[in-house]
Design a protein around this motif. Structure first.
Motif, PDB file in Angstrom:
ATOM      1  N   LEU A  14       0.861  -1.188   0.000  1.00  0.00           N
ATOM      2  CA  LEU A  14       0.000   0.000   0.000  1.00  0.00           C
ATOM      3  C   LEU A  14       0.894   1.234   0.000  1.00  0.00           C
ATOM      4  N   LEU A  15       0.607   2.164  -0.906  1.00  0.00           N
ATOM      5  CA  LEU A  15       1.458   3.357  -1.022  1.00  0.00           C
ATOM      6  C   LEU A  15       0.587   4.616  -1.000  1.00  0.00           C
ATOM      7  N   SER A  16       0.981   5.576  -0.169  1.00  0.00           N
ATOM      8  CA  SER A  16       0.226   6.841  -0.106  1.00  0.00           C
ATOM      9  C   SER A  16       0.949   7.917  -0.880  1.00  0.00           C
ATOM     10  N   MET A  17       0.159   8.750  -1.558  1.00  0.00           N
ATOM     11  CA  MET A  17       0.748   9.874  -2.291  1.00  0.00           C
ATOM     12  C   MET A  17      -0.192  11.075  -2.278  1.00  0.00           C
ATOM     13  N   SER A  18       0.378  12.226  -2.621  1.00  0.00           N
ATOM     14  CA  SER A  18      -0.391  13.469  -2.524  1.00  0.00           C
ATOM     15  C   SER A  18      -0.086  14.380  -3.710  1.00  0.00           C
ATOM     16  N   GLY A  19      -1.117  15.056  -4.224  1.00  0.00           N
ATOM     17  CA  GLY A  19      -0.943  15.924  -5.392  1.00  0.00           C
ATOM     18  C   GLY A  19      -0.028  17.112  -5.149  1.00  0.00           C
ATOM     19  N   HIS A  20      -0.202  17.781  -3.997  1.00  0.00           N
ATOM     20  CA  HIS A  20       0.506  19.064  -3.839  1.00  0.00           C
ATOM     21  C   HIS A  20       1.986  18.932  -3.499  1.00  0.00           C
ATOM     22  N   LYS A  21       2.467  17.693  -3.375  1.00  0.00           N
ATOM     23  CA  LYS A  21       3.912  17.529  -3.177  1.00  0.00           C
ATOM     24  C   LYS A  21       4.618  17.272  -4.509  1.00  0.00           C
ATOM     25  N   ILE A  22       3.836  17.084  -5.576  1.00  0.00           N
ATOM     26  CA  ILE A  22       4.455  16.819  -6.883  1.00  0.00           C
ATOM     27  C   ILE A  22       4.032  17.880  -7.912  1.00  0.00           C
ATOM     28  N   CYS A  23       3.857  19.096  -7.426  1.00  0.00           N
ATOM     29  CA  CYS A  23       3.465  20.229  -8.286  1.00  0.00           C
ATOM     30  C   CYS A  23       2.098  20.029  -8.908  1.00  0.00           C
ATOM     31  N   GLY A  24       1.256  19.249  -8.248  1.00  0.00           N
ATOM     32  CA  GLY A  24      -0.140  19.093  -8.631  1.00  0.00           C
ATOM     33  C   GLY A  24      -1.024  19.812  -7.623  1.00  0.00           C
ATOM     34  N   PRO A  25      -2.343  19.645  -7.749  1.00  0.00           N
ATOM     35  CA  PRO A  25      -3.249  20.342  -6.835  1.00  0.00           C
ATOM     36  C   PRO A  25      -3.256  19.744  -5.421  1.00  0.00           C
ATOM     37  N   GLY A  26      -3.589  20.546  -4.454  1.00  0.00           N
ATOM     38  CA  GLY A  26      -3.765  20.076  -3.083  1.00  0.00           C
ATOM     39  C   GLY A  26      -5.152  19.471  -2.924  1.00  0.00           C
ATOM     40  N   GLY A  27      -5.344  18.761  -1.824  1.00  0.00           N
ATOM     41  CA  GLY A  27      -6.668  18.194  -1.544  1.00  0.00           C
ATOM     42  C   GLY A  27      -7.015  17.008  -2.407  1.00  0.00           C
ATOM     43  N   VAL A  28      -6.019  16.438  -3.072  1.00  0.00           N
ATOM     44  CA  VAL A  28      -6.268  15.229  -3.853  1.00  0.00           C
ATOM     45  C   VAL A  28      -5.016  14.350  -3.771  1.00  0.00           C
ATOM     46  N   GLY A  29      -5.236  13.064  -3.679  1.00  0.00           N
ATOM     47  CA  GLY A  29      -4.122  12.122  -3.583  1.00  0.00           C
ATOM     48  C   GLY A  29      -4.648  10.731  -3.851  1.00  0.00           C
ATOM     49  N   ALA A  30      -3.853   9.751  -3.498  1.00  0.00           N
ATOM     50  CA  ALA A  30      -4.287   8.377  -3.761  1.00  0.00           C
ATOM     51  C   ALA A  30      -3.618   7.402  -2.813  1.00  0.00           C
ATOM     52  N   LEU A  31      -4.343   6.328  -2.553  1.00  0.00           N
ATOM     53  CA  LEU A  31      -3.736   5.142  -1.958  1.00  0.00           C
ATOM     54  C   LEU A  31      -3.615   4.145  -3.102  1.00  0.00           C
ATOM     55  N   VAL A  32      -2.401   3.674  -3.351  1.00  0.00           N
ATOM     56  CA  VAL A  32      -2.182   2.732  -4.447  1.00  0.00           C
ATOM     57  C   VAL A  32      -1.907   1.365  -3.833  1.00  0.00           C
ATOM     58  N   ALA A  33      -2.680   0.382  -4.273  1.00  0.00           N
ATOM     59  CA  ALA A  33      -2.628  -0.924  -3.612  1.00  0.00           C
ATOM     60  C   ALA A  33      -2.369  -2.053  -4.606  1.00  0.00           C
ATOM     61  N   THR A  34      -1.719  -3.091  -4.126  1.00  0.00           N
ATOM     62  CA  THR A  34      -1.675  -4.326  -4.908  1.00  0.00           C
ATOM     63  C   THR A  34      -3.063  -4.982  -4.784  1.00  0.00           C
ATOM     64  N   ARG A  35      -3.347  -5.925  -5.690  1.00  0.00           N
ATOM     65  CA  ARG A  35      -4.685  -6.542  -5.676  1.00  0.00           C
ATOM     66  C   ARG A  35      -4.940  -7.237  -4.344  1.00  0.00           C
ATOM     67  N   HIS A  36      -3.918  -7.898  -3.862  1.00  0.00           N
ATOM     68  CA  HIS A  36      -4.050  -8.671  -2.631  1.00  0.00           C
ATOM     69  C   HIS A  36      -4.362  -7.750  -1.433  1.00  0.00           C
ATOM     70  N   SER A  37      -3.648  -6.630  -1.347  1.00  0.00           N
ATOM     71  CA  SER A  37      -3.880  -5.759  -0.176  1.00  0.00           C
ATOM     72  C   SER A  37      -5.169  -4.959  -0.316  1.00  0.00           C
ATOM     73  N   LEU A  38      -5.575  -4.683  -1.554  1.00  0.00           N
ATOM     74  CA  LEU A  38      -6.854  -3.982  -1.765  1.00  0.00           C
ATOM     75  C   LEU A  38      -7.986  -4.790  -1.123  1.00  0.00           C
ATOM     76  N   ALA A  39      -7.910  -6.102  -1.285  1.00  0.00           N
ATOM     77  CA  ALA A  39      -8.972  -6.970  -0.761  1.00  0.00           C
ATOM     78  C   ALA A  39      -8.983  -6.996   0.767  1.00  0.00           C
ATOM     79  N   ARG A  40      -7.873  -6.583   1.374  1.00  0.00           N
ATOM     80  CA  ARG A  40      -7.815  -6.613   2.846  1.00  0.00           C
ATOM     81  C   ARG A  40      -8.308  -5.316   3.480  1.00  0.00           C
ATOM     82  N   LEU A  41      -8.608  -4.320   2.642  1.00  0.00           N
ATOM     83  CA  LEU A  41      -9.031  -3.013   3.174  1.00  0.00           C
ATOM     84  C   LEU A  41     -10.542  -2.944   3.370  1.00  0.00           C
ATOM     85  N   ARG A  42     -10.955  -2.158   4.345  1.00  0.00           N
ATOM     86  CA  ARG A  42     -12.365  -1.802   4.510  1.00  0.00           C
ATOM     87  C   ARG A  42     -12.451  -0.277   4.432  1.00  0.00           C
TER      88      ARG A  42
END
Ligand code: PMP
Length: 386
Positions: A196-224
């Motif tokens: 699971l990887l967290s990222m944020s728009g405003h740290k990469i010269c993108g907009p603030g208030g938007v980001g993503a959690l990027v997951a492998t298929r296996h870990s996605l299934a473990r999230l609620r």
């Protein structure tokens, strides 16, 4: 004197090319990305396009990208979402002592609610997570290990491969807050073994208030989900999508993928010019954190005998920051620097310079002059001009 912005780790300026893609989307983007009509479908296509660009940046599958409101939310979703979906026998989370508040606080909350036990693994003097201590904390009851890729205050890079290997050996999920590393150095989810990887728009010269959690298929299934509602983002993050922000994040991710390597080399040279300039002009200049394994854009500098808050104040209009935080009315020293073994006084003398895409050589030279003036002044005012 012109304003100089050297606080990219706090928030990086929006790239005009990102703004250019966001303006038409703001002006003519009609419809909810979940709607079946053609307006909605156009919005959905824009989101899909951004999903691919974000996934490509970390060499992940687009289906593992969960868009949300930034890295704070992504970190909350990772830790709380895992704990909510965990089997009873896996109830322990291990985090590093230098994580951002958006990892430490949800971990603390889970602990207080009795939803997970939390262990904190220390760091070395150089700022790296202590691998031997991590070994001693791992076991079959560990649900997740959360260790950041690069520290926001010092830029120190953690040994992610080693952490991933150890985490996988006990069947736990490796969550990595990669917010600060992504714009600056390459990082591949699969190569490292991040779940699971967290990222944020405003740290990469993108907009603030938007980001993503990027997951492998296996870990996605473990999230609620943490936010419940209409079931957007595979049921993991309800709420009509922020199509304009997501589009901006996608564009920012693509620019990073194309330009990161050249940009990092340029920024590294500027950061080193800054450090050399400060050392040449001032006595008692110390760098915090390992100088070899760290982000190219960051320098955490301790000016002996000069209070950092006062230095930062006197450096205006050059914007830099301290790592200290205001909590319950009192200023607290940086938990990151304390964890690395600095005393409270030393932590209070530390200033963070963080450079980026639009930093110029002239700005660095101006920043050196201003820092020298500010440090000399603060030392003289407090009678400490050693
Ligand atoms: N993690 C790290 C390492 C950060 O530096 C930050 C921002 N300071 C965050 C998480 C939070 O990101 P956001 O502002 O997108 O919520």
């Amino acid at each position: 004197m012109h304003e100089v912005y050297l606080d990219y780790n706090g928030s990086a300026p929006l790239d005009p090319r990102v703004v250019e893609t966001m303006i038409p989307a703001l002006q003519s983007g009609i419809g909810n990305a979940s709607s079946v009509h053609r307006f909605g479908q156009r919005q959905a296509a824009a989101v899909d396009d951004a999903r691919e660009r974000v996934a490509a940046l970390v060499e992940a599958s687009p289906s593992g990208v969960v868009f949300c409101a930034g890295a704070t939310e992504a970190n909350n979703l990772a830790l709380i979402g895992l704990a909510e979906g965990a089997p009873a026998e896996r109830n322990r989370i291990v985090i590093s002592a230098v994580e951002h508040a958006s990892v430490r606080e949800p971990a603390q909350w889970l602990h207080e609610q009795g939803k997970a036990k939390v262990d904190v693994v220390g760091v070395t003097q150089g700022g790296f997570v202590e691998l031997d201590e991590l070994d001693s904390l791992l076991g079959p009851d560990v649900l997740a290990v959360s260790v950041m890729a690069a520290n926001s205050e010092t830029g120190v890079l953690n040994p992610l491969d080693e952490v991933a290997e150890r985490t996988a050996s006990v069947g736990a999920v490796f969550h990595c807050d990669a917010t600060q590393m992504l714009g600056r150095l390459p990082l591949s989810l699969g190569d490292v073994g991040i779940d699971l990887l967290s990222m944020s728009g405003h740290k990469i010269c993108g907009p603030g208030g938007v980001g993503a959690l990027v997951a492998t298929r296996h870990s996605l299934a473990r999230l609620r989900p943490v936010i419940h509602g209409g079931g957007h983002e595979r049921g993991l993050r309800s709420g009509s999508l922020n199509v304009v922000g997501i589009g901006g994040l996608g564009m920012a991710a693509e620019l990073v993928a194309e330009e990161r390597d050249a940009e990092s080399a340029r920024v590294r040279a500027l950061r080193d010019r800054l450090l050399n300039g400060l050392r040449a002009e001032l006595a008692g200049v110390h760098e915090n954190g390992d100088p070899t394994q760290r982000l190219p854009n960051t320098a955490s500098v301790r000016f002996e005998g000069a209070d950092a808050e006062a230095v930062v104040f006197n450096m205006d209009p050059v914007a830099v920051s301290t790592g200290s935080a205001c909590s319950s009315g009192a200023i607290e020293p940086s938990h990151v620097l304390l964890a690395m073994g600095l005393s409270r006084d030393e932590a209070f003398e530390s200033v963070r310079f963080s450079l980026g895409r639009f930093t110029t050589e002239a700005e660095i030279d101006a920043a050196i002059r201003q820092a020298v003036k500010a440090v000399d002044y603060v030392r003289a005012m407090t009678g400490s001009d050693d």
